[in-house]
Every structure is written in C-alpha cells, then in structure tokens.
Design an enzyme around this catalytic site. Structure first.
Site, PDB file in Angstrom:
ATOM      1  CB  VAL A  22     -36.887  14.828  15.796  1.00 26.85           C
ATOM      2  CG1 VAL A  22     -36.517  16.055  16.627  1.00 26.85           C
ATOM      3  CG2 VAL A  22     -35.635  14.071  15.401  1.00 26.85           C
ATOM      4  CB  ALA A  23     -42.042  16.154  15.622  1.00 28.07           C
ATOM      5  CB  ILE A  36     -38.675  12.194  21.037  1.00 26.31           C
ATOM      6  CG1 ILE A  36     -38.446  10.878  20.281  1.00 26.31           C
ATOM      7  CG2 ILE A  36     -37.915  12.173  22.371  1.00 26.31           C
ATOM      8  CD1 ILE A  36     -37.018  10.670  19.841  1.00 26.31           C
ATOM      9  CD  GLU A  78     -38.519  17.962  22.256  1.00 24.52           C
ATOM     10  OE1 GLU A  78     -38.887  18.945  21.617  1.00 24.52           O
ATOM     11  OE2 GLU A  78     -38.790  16.787  21.947  1.00 24.52           O
ATOM     12  CG  ASP A  96     -40.284  -0.237  67.565  1.00 26.79           C
ATOM     13  OD1 ASP A  96     -41.128  -0.789  68.277  1.00 26.79           O
ATOM     14  OD2 ASP A  96     -39.407   0.515  67.994  1.00 26.79           O
TER      15      ASP A  96
END
Length: 521
Positions: A289-290, A292, A294, A336
């Site tokens: 968790v730490a 990742i 977020e 073009d």
C-alpha cells in the site's frame, strides 16, 4: 450511391426518382419519403449514459490497483484513513474525467446544430426554404454562392458553379461544375463534375440539382459509418500509464513476497507460526500500500485538465483528457495546407493603377475605376454583420474595400447589376453591366494577359488615352513582379456605355475596354 447518377441523363433520373425538375415533389410525397428515408442527417454512435461514462473511468489498470490497495488497507491492515484517502482520489479522478467528456460532447452537439442550415427547394412549383434535415431524395435544390450543399445531388442546371470539396476529396481549390453526362464507366469521386456532395461549399455561381442521396447514404455518410465502426485506441499516455501500473504492481508484489518469505525464515520459532504468518502478511500488505503511488492518477488528471482548459481558450475541443498529452507529444503533422492549416482566405497586398504600384494601406477612392471593377464584377454575398460568403478571391476584394472604409453595400445598391457575362475558364474573365447614373458601367476582371487583349485605352490620373505597346509591357512587367512575390494577380478594366446590351456576350461586352489596374493577393 447504388446508381451511377453521373452517367445518367437528367430525364432518366427524374423518371427513376419520380420527380420533376420544373415542379419538384409535392408536400405529401416529400412527407412520405421523409418517413421512409428518415431525416437528412448523419447518424452517430449511441450516446453512453452518464453512469456508464462514470464506470468507464475505473477501467484503467492503475485505478484498479489503487482500488485493490484501498480495500487491502482497510480490511487487512485496518488503515481506514488511508483507504478513504485513496478512494477519494479515485473518485475525484473519475468525476473530472466525466465532466470533461460531458463538456466536450455538449460543445460538439452545439457545433452540429450550427452546421444544420436551411436549403432552398422547389416543391409543388414553388421555392421554399426548409431545414436541410427535411430534404429527401427527389427534391429539387437551388444552390448559390455561400450555400452548404445539403445532400448528394446530380446537377441539372449550372451557371459558373464552383464547389469547394477539400473535406471530401482533398482538392484544395474550388472545382468547376457542369451538368453534362459523364460517359465513362467508373469515374473517381473527385472527377464527377456533374455531381455535388453533402457538406461541401458553393463558392461561386448558381445551380439546380436533383437530390439522389441523403443522410447516411451520402458520400460523407459513408465516412461517418466508417468512423462509427472504428475501434477506439488508447492514447500513448494511457498505454504508458497502464504499462507503468503493471510494472509497479509486479515489482511491488515481488518485493512483498520476498519480504514475507525473509520475515518467515528470520523470525522462525520466535513466536507461534499462525501469528507470525498474519504479522508478516500485514507487513507485506502495508509495504504494498505504501509503495503504490496513489497520487499519480490525481496529479496526471489535474495536469491534463489544466491543459484542456488552456486549449479550450484557443477554441480547441478535447473530448478525452489523455488526448491532450498526445497532441503535445506530436512532432510532425502531415497535412494539406489550403483550408486546413490556412483559413482558405486571401488578402489584397498590392494594387497597381495610374502606372504606379501601391500598398494595401494606401488610400484609394471609391470612384477609382480599379476599385469599382473590384466591387461590381464580384459575386460575393454580404450577410448581416459584414460576414462575406463566396470565392476567396472575390471576398478578398470586398474586404479590401471595407478596409478602405468604402460603403460597399451603398455602391452596389446605387450601381445595381443589370447584366453579366459569367466567368469562363477558357476566356478567364468575368464582366458585369451596372447602372451608372443615366448610363451603364461595364466592370471586367480576370487574367491580365487575356484582359490586355481586349484593352484599347488606359486611364491615368483620371485621363483616358489610347494604350501604347510600351504601357502594355509595363503592365505585364508589374504583373510578373507581383507573381514572383507569390501574389495572385487579377487585371481590372471598364468602360461606360449609353445603354445595356441586347445580347450581353463576350464579343460585345468585353471589347474596347479601358485598363484600370491590377490587384495582387
């Protein structure tokens, strides 16, 4: 189109579509065909509901990882504060994405409404103005300069018609059209000169035609069908973020597994096995968790939203946020030029009169024959508010007159047109005969070399005298000089006659002219 209408005679098409060029469809028949064929508009993909758009925001791999992390934080690690923060970030990211998409859709819908003009049709022998969405196959539509072609049409009558078809064929200059039957078996779209197609623009002349295709059965409808069936592809940023999310997830899971295993071996026997497994699992989850990031989706979304707002100030619509990065990462655009990177507009830069070359800033009087020829031999339509519709060359001349503070509309009303000899690609000239007090003013503009063949006199500082060969050479030299500066040059001439012509043709209108000047754009 199922049929090769360009290869058919008008009478055949009238019979096939059960219509009449002189009278058009009846109101009842038009209503029946509208009910059968449907409205003359392009179908689009079924719009997704706001709820489904919101759900789509959670299909990103990084967002899925964050949701899993939030659940693990709360359920396993009992860190409900962290879980709440992660979910708030995810929800804000989704809300921003939905808001941006909704704003873009609203802007695109507004543009669609603006691009649905009215059209002039002949029904029951009368000319009516109706919404272009109500046009049906068999309708007789009248076109003039400035009109948007409302449907695919086979031309029946034309008068110096030119149509700008760059959006459909890529041809950057207006295409000359006529109503002659094309005998070839298979003619390319851009070469079907007796056909006009929906969403192209009339820049010059007038025409009448029979509608042979509406809505999704038009050529532009075929393009819309391909676009609606095209698969959506991820932008480079989205692909990179997905790859980053996968890489981080694999690395974090690998590290967590290693920490869990190392912890199990190093602390083996120091505490009960069951408690050790739970403790090390919680450590591994907390580490995951730490690790990742977020905050990454939120930061990316905020930056992209700011970029979208900046582009909106420059009148650029971005439907999906990640597309902003794609535009910013573009190194080369192959396109073009005319009408795509430019505005398909021309501007007067130089004017040659009284044997001198003048810049566009120099004042020129409204009664100068060169200026009068620019204004009178001109088919530009002036709408309310001063918007100019017509061929870019002609609108440039009227805009130049406006810039000189000349009351163009008053002049056109006072010296109204009574006759004309339309532009012809062979003689390269256009002439009009206008009221001029109790006489008539003949205004002529066109290719300088062709114009000089019909000139016998020249006006210099208000004095008219026979033109000499040396003066013609000077004019041609000025023409060449402006052409070498990448300017498009038109010759201007005039004459005053006592009465209008019984037979206004080039043989009598465009003879014995007085040279007035040149204009370079």
């Amino acid at each position: 189109m199922k049929e090769k209408y360009y290869a058919q005679d008008i009478s055949q098409i009238e019979k096939e579509l059960n219509t009449s060029l002189d009278n058009g469809l009846t109101d009842d028949e038009a209503k029946k065909r509208l009910a059968t064929e449907g409205p003359n508009s392009l179908a689009s993909k079924k719009k997704r509901s706001m709820f489904m758009r919101f759900i789509d925001q959670f299909k990103d791999f990084m967002i899925i990882v964050l949701i899993v992390a939030a659940i693990l934080s709360g359920v396993v690690a009992n860190e409900w504060t962290d879980a709440a923060i992660i979910m708030i970030v995810v929800l804000l990211n989704a809300i921003l994405g939905v808001i941006q998409e909704a704003r873009s859709e609203a802007a695109i819908d507004a543009l669609k409404e603006m691009s649905t003009p009215n059209a002039h049709v002949r029904r029951g022998g009368s000319i009516l103005e109706i919404p272009s969405t109500d046009i049906v196959p068999g309708d007789i539509v009248l076109l003039e300069a400035g009109d948007v072609v409302p449907a695919d049409m086979r031309l029946a009558k034309t008068a110096s018609l030119k149509v700008e078809e760059s959006a459909l064929t890529g041809e950057s200059v207006p295409v000359e059209k006529d109503s002659e039957v094309l005998k070839a078996d298979d003619v390319a779209l851009g070469d079907r000169v007796n056909m006009v197609y929906a969403n192209t623009n009339v820049t010059y002349g007038r025409a009448e035609g029979i509608v042979v295709g509406t809505g999704m059965k038009t050529e532009v409808g075929k393009i819309a069908t391909m676009l609606n069936n095209a698969d959506e592809t991820a932008t480079p940023l989205k692909e990179n973020l997905n790859q980053l999310g996968k890489t981080l997830t694999i690395m974090i899971l690998a590290i967590c597994v290693i920490v869990f295993i190392v912890g199990m071996f190093t602390k083996q026997g120091s505490e009960p096995t069951n408690k050790l497994i739970i403790d090390m699992f919680l450590v591994a989850v907390s580490l995951a968790v730490a690790a990742i990031p977020e905050g990454l989706p939120a930061i990316v979304t905020i930056i992209l939203a700011l970029g979208t707002q900046t582009m909106a100030k420059h009148k650029a619509i971005v439907r999906k946020l990640p597309a902003v990065e794609t535009l910013g990462a573009t190194d080369i655009i192959c396109s073009d030029k005319t009408g795509t990177l430019t505005q398909n507009q021309m501007t007067v830069e130089k004017v040659y009169y009284d044997n001198e070359l003048h810049n566009d800033e120099e004042i020129i009087k409204a009664d100068n024959p060169a200026m009068m020829a620019m204004i009178l031999a001109n088919d530009t339509k002036i709408e309310d508010g001063g918007r100019l519709l017509g061929d870019p060359t002609e609108t440039a001349l009227i805009q130049y007159a406006f810039d000189q503070n000349i009351r163009v509309e008053e002049l056109l009303k006072k010296d109204s047109r009574v006759q004309e000899v339309p532009f012809d690609s062979e003689r390269k000239l256009m002439s009009t005969v206008n009221h001029y007090g109790d006489k008539f003013f003949v205004a002529v503009k066109g290719a300088p070399d062709e114009l000089l063949k019909r000139v016998t006199k020249i006006e210099i500082n208000g004095q008219v005298a026979p033109i000499s060969d040396s003066e013609k050479e000077t004019i041609l030299a000025s023409n060449k000089n402006m052409a070498e500066q990448a300017l498009r040059v038109l010759g201007l001439a005039y004459k005053v006659v006592d009465k209008a012509y019984d037979d206004p043709t080039t043989n009598n209108v465009e003879q014995d002219l007085i040279f007035a000047g040149l204009v370079g754009m």
